[in-house]
Design a protein around this motif. Structure first.
Motif, PDB file in Angstrom:
ATOM      1  N   UNK A 270      12.189  15.483  -0.185  1.00 50.44           N
ATOM      2  CA  UNK A 270      11.294  16.248   0.679  1.00 50.44           C
ATOM      3  C   UNK A 270      10.988  17.586   0.029  1.00 50.44           C
ATOM      4  N   UNK A 271       9.770  18.046   0.201  1.00 52.73           N
ATOM      5  CA  UNK A 271       9.412  19.369  -0.296  1.00 52.73           C
ATOM      6  C   UNK A 271       8.474  20.042   0.708  1.00 52.73           C
ATOM      7  N   UNK A 272       8.654  21.329   0.886  1.00 54.92           N
ATOM      8  CA  UNK A 272       7.802  22.070   1.801  1.00 54.92           C
ATOM      9  C   UNK A 272       8.077  21.743   3.251  1.00 54.92           C
ATOM     10  N   UNK A 273       7.185  22.236   4.105  1.00 53.51           N
ATOM     11  CA  UNK A 273       7.337  22.056   5.540  1.00 53.51           C
ATOM     12  C   UNK A 273       6.492  20.886   6.024  1.00 53.51           C
ATOM     13  N   UNK A 274       6.922  20.265   7.108  1.00 54.19           N
ATOM     14  CA  UNK A 274       6.141  19.165   7.667  1.00 54.19           C
ATOM     15  C   UNK A 274       4.806  19.686   8.187  1.00 54.19           C
ATOM     16  N   UNK A 275       3.867  18.776   8.373  1.00 52.27           N
ATOM     17  CA  UNK A 275       2.569  19.146   8.913  1.00 52.27           C
ATOM     18  C   UNK A 275       2.004  18.014   9.744  1.00 52.27           C
ATOM     19  N   UNK A 276       0.984  18.331  10.513  1.00 56.99           N
ATOM     20  CA  UNK A 276       0.299  17.333  11.340  1.00 56.99           C
ATOM     21  C   UNK A 276      -0.956  16.903  10.608  1.00 56.99           C
ATOM     22  N   UNK A 277      -1.166  15.584  10.525  1.00 56.11           N
ATOM     23  CA  UNK A 277      -2.323  15.046   9.805  1.00 56.11           C
ATOM     24  C   UNK A 277      -3.039  14.012  10.665  1.00 56.11           C
ATOM     25  N   UNK A 278      -4.359  13.981  10.566  1.00 51.32           N
ATOM     26  CA  UNK A 278      -5.119  12.876  11.150  1.00 51.32           C
ATOM     27  C   UNK A 278      -4.860  11.637  10.309  1.00 51.32           C
ATOM     28  N   UNK A 279      -4.920  10.474  10.938  1.00 48.31           N
ATOM     29  CA  UNK A 279      -4.596   9.234  10.239  1.00 48.31           C
ATOM     30  C   UNK A 279      -5.767   8.271  10.291  1.00 48.31           C
ATOM     31  N   UNK A 280      -6.237   7.820   9.129  1.00 50.83           N
ATOM     32  CA  UNK A 280      -7.293   6.804   9.084  1.00 50.83           C
ATOM     33  C   UNK A 280      -6.752   5.463   8.601  1.00 50.83           C
ATOM     34  N   UNK A 281      -5.416   5.330   8.491  1.00 49.43           N
ATOM     35  CA  UNK A 281      -4.834   4.126   7.902  1.00 49.43           C
ATOM     36  C   UNK A 281      -3.994   3.294   8.868  1.00 49.43           C
ATOM     37  N   UNK A 282      -3.746   3.754  10.065  1.00 43.42           N
ATOM     38  CA  UNK A 282      -2.823   3.081  10.994  1.00 43.42           C
ATOM     39  C   UNK A 282      -1.396   3.089  10.471  1.00 43.42           C
ATOM     40  N   UNK A 283      -0.967   4.185   9.877  1.00 41.69           N
ATOM     41  CA  UNK A 283       0.403   4.302   9.381  1.00 41.69           C
ATOM     42  C   UNK A 283       1.371   4.370  10.556  1.00 41.69           C
ATOM     43  N   UNK A 284       2.641   4.120  10.236  1.00 35.14           N
ATOM     44  CA  UNK A 284       3.684   4.169  11.251  1.00 35.14           C
ATOM     45  C   UNK A 284       4.877   4.961  10.773  1.00 35.14           C
ATOM     46  N   UNK A 285       5.826   5.154  11.667  1.00 35.86           N
ATOM     47  CA  UNK A 285       7.034   5.910  11.374  1.00 35.86           C
ATOM     48  C   UNK A 285       7.733   5.346  10.131  1.00 35.86           C
ATOM     49  N   UNK A 286       8.055   6.221   9.188  1.00 29.47           N
ATOM     50  CA  UNK A 286       8.770   5.827   7.977  1.00 29.47           C
ATOM     51  C   UNK A 286       7.872   5.413   6.824  1.00 29.47           C
ATOM     52  N   UNK A 287       6.583   5.221   7.067  1.00 29.11           N
ATOM     53  CA  UNK A 287       5.669   4.835   5.980  1.00 29.11           C
ATOM     54  C   UNK A 287       5.499   5.981   4.982  1.00 29.11           C
TER      55      UNK A 287
ATOM     56  N   UNK B  84      -3.345  14.590  25.209  1.00 25.79           N
ATOM     57  CA  UNK B  84      -4.249  13.961  26.176  1.00 25.79           C
ATOM     58  C   UNK B  84      -5.614  14.633  26.200  1.00 25.79           C
ATOM     59  N   UNK B  85      -5.674  15.871  25.776  1.00 22.12           N
ATOM     60  CA  UNK B  85      -6.949  16.576  25.718  1.00 22.12           C
ATOM     61  C   UNK B  85      -7.154  17.042  24.285  1.00 22.12           C
ATOM     62  N   UNK B  86      -8.285  16.647  23.697  1.00 22.47           N
ATOM     63  CA  UNK B  86      -8.581  17.005  22.310  1.00 22.47           C
ATOM     64  C   UNK B  86     -10.024  17.485  22.202  1.00 22.47           C
ATOM     65  N   UNK B  87     -10.288  18.217  21.171  1.00 22.87           N
ATOM     66  CA  UNK B  87     -11.650  18.551  20.797  1.00 22.87           C
ATOM     67  C   UNK B  87     -12.398  17.237  20.593  1.00 22.87           C
ATOM     68  N   UNK B  88     -13.681  17.164  20.955  1.00 21.03           N
ATOM     69  CA  UNK B  88     -14.411  15.893  20.909  1.00 21.03           C
ATOM     70  C   UNK B  88     -14.415  15.249  19.521  1.00 21.03           C
ATOM     71  N   UNK B  89     -14.360  16.023  18.461  1.00 20.01           N
ATOM     72  CA  UNK B  89     -14.315  15.469  17.107  1.00 20.01           C
ATOM     73  C   UNK B  89     -13.012  14.755  16.799  1.00 20.01           C
ATOM     74  N   UNK B  90     -11.982  14.974  17.625  1.00 22.28           N
ATOM     75  CA  UNK B  90     -10.680  14.336  17.422  1.00 22.28           C
ATOM     76  C   UNK B  90     -10.448  13.156  18.358  1.00 22.28           C
ATOM     77  N   UNK B  91     -11.366  12.908  19.248  1.00 22.12           N
ATOM     78  CA  UNK B  91     -11.212  11.825  20.213  1.00 22.12           C
ATOM     79  C   UNK B  91     -11.063  10.486  19.497  1.00 22.12           C
ATOM     80  N   UNK B  92     -10.028   9.732  19.872  1.00 24.27           N
ATOM     81  CA  UNK B  92      -9.786   8.412  19.290  1.00 24.27           C
ATOM     82  C   UNK B  92      -9.075   8.448  17.949  1.00 24.27           C
ATOM     83  N   UNK B  93      -8.715   9.616  17.491  1.00 28.63           N
ATOM     84  CA  UNK B  93      -8.037   9.722  16.182  1.00 28.63           C
ATOM     85  C   UNK B  93      -6.547   9.959  16.383  1.00 28.63           C
ATOM     86  N   UNK B  94      -5.749   9.294  15.559  1.00 29.00           N
ATOM     87  CA  UNK B  94      -4.290   9.345  15.644  1.00 29.00           C
ATOM     88  C   UNK B  94      -3.769  10.562  14.889  1.00 29.00           C
ATOM     89  N   UNK B  95      -2.800  11.250  15.470  1.00 25.76           N
ATOM     90  CA  UNK B  95      -2.174  12.408  14.834  1.00 25.76           C
ATOM     91  C   UNK B  95      -0.745  12.043  14.445  1.00 25.76           C
TER      92      UNK B  95
END
Length: 91
Positions: free
Chosen positions: A37-54, A13-24
């Motif tokens: 699967x390889x390696x550990x999961x990570x958090x990524x910004x999304x510019x594609x409107x991806x969804x769970x399982x994509x 609900x609170x983000x740095x202003x550069x992240x406002x409106x961006x999906x994580x």
């Protein structure tokens, strides 16, 4: 570009202003050839409107911020493609 599967999302609900409106999204890197699967999961910004399982393509490091025209977007990973199909031709 690297490949991963979307396995979750992050709600902030609170983000740095550069992240406002961006999906994580939470992504799990995959081996392109095996789909395992390889390696550990990570958090990524999304510019594609991806969804769970994509299956997605992502960039990391300094290239991760190239997807944004504006400056001050702090990201270590960004989803830049939705992958429909991968063809690898070998003899």
């Amino acid at each position: 570009m690297y490949y991963a599967k979307v396995i979750g999302n992050v709600v902030a609900t609170i983000k740095y202003e550069g992240l406002t409106g961006k999906k994580l999204q939470v992504i799990q890197p995959l081996d392109l050839e095996t789909g395992e699967e390889e390696g550990q999961f990570l958090v990524a910004l999304d510019v594609t409107s991806s969804g769970m399982g994509d299956i997605v393509g992502y960039e990391d490091g300094s290239e991760a911020s190239w997807a944004f025209d504006e400056e001050n977007v702090p990201t270590d990973a960004t989803i830049v493609a939705l992958i429909d199909k991968v063809n690898i031709g070998r003899k």
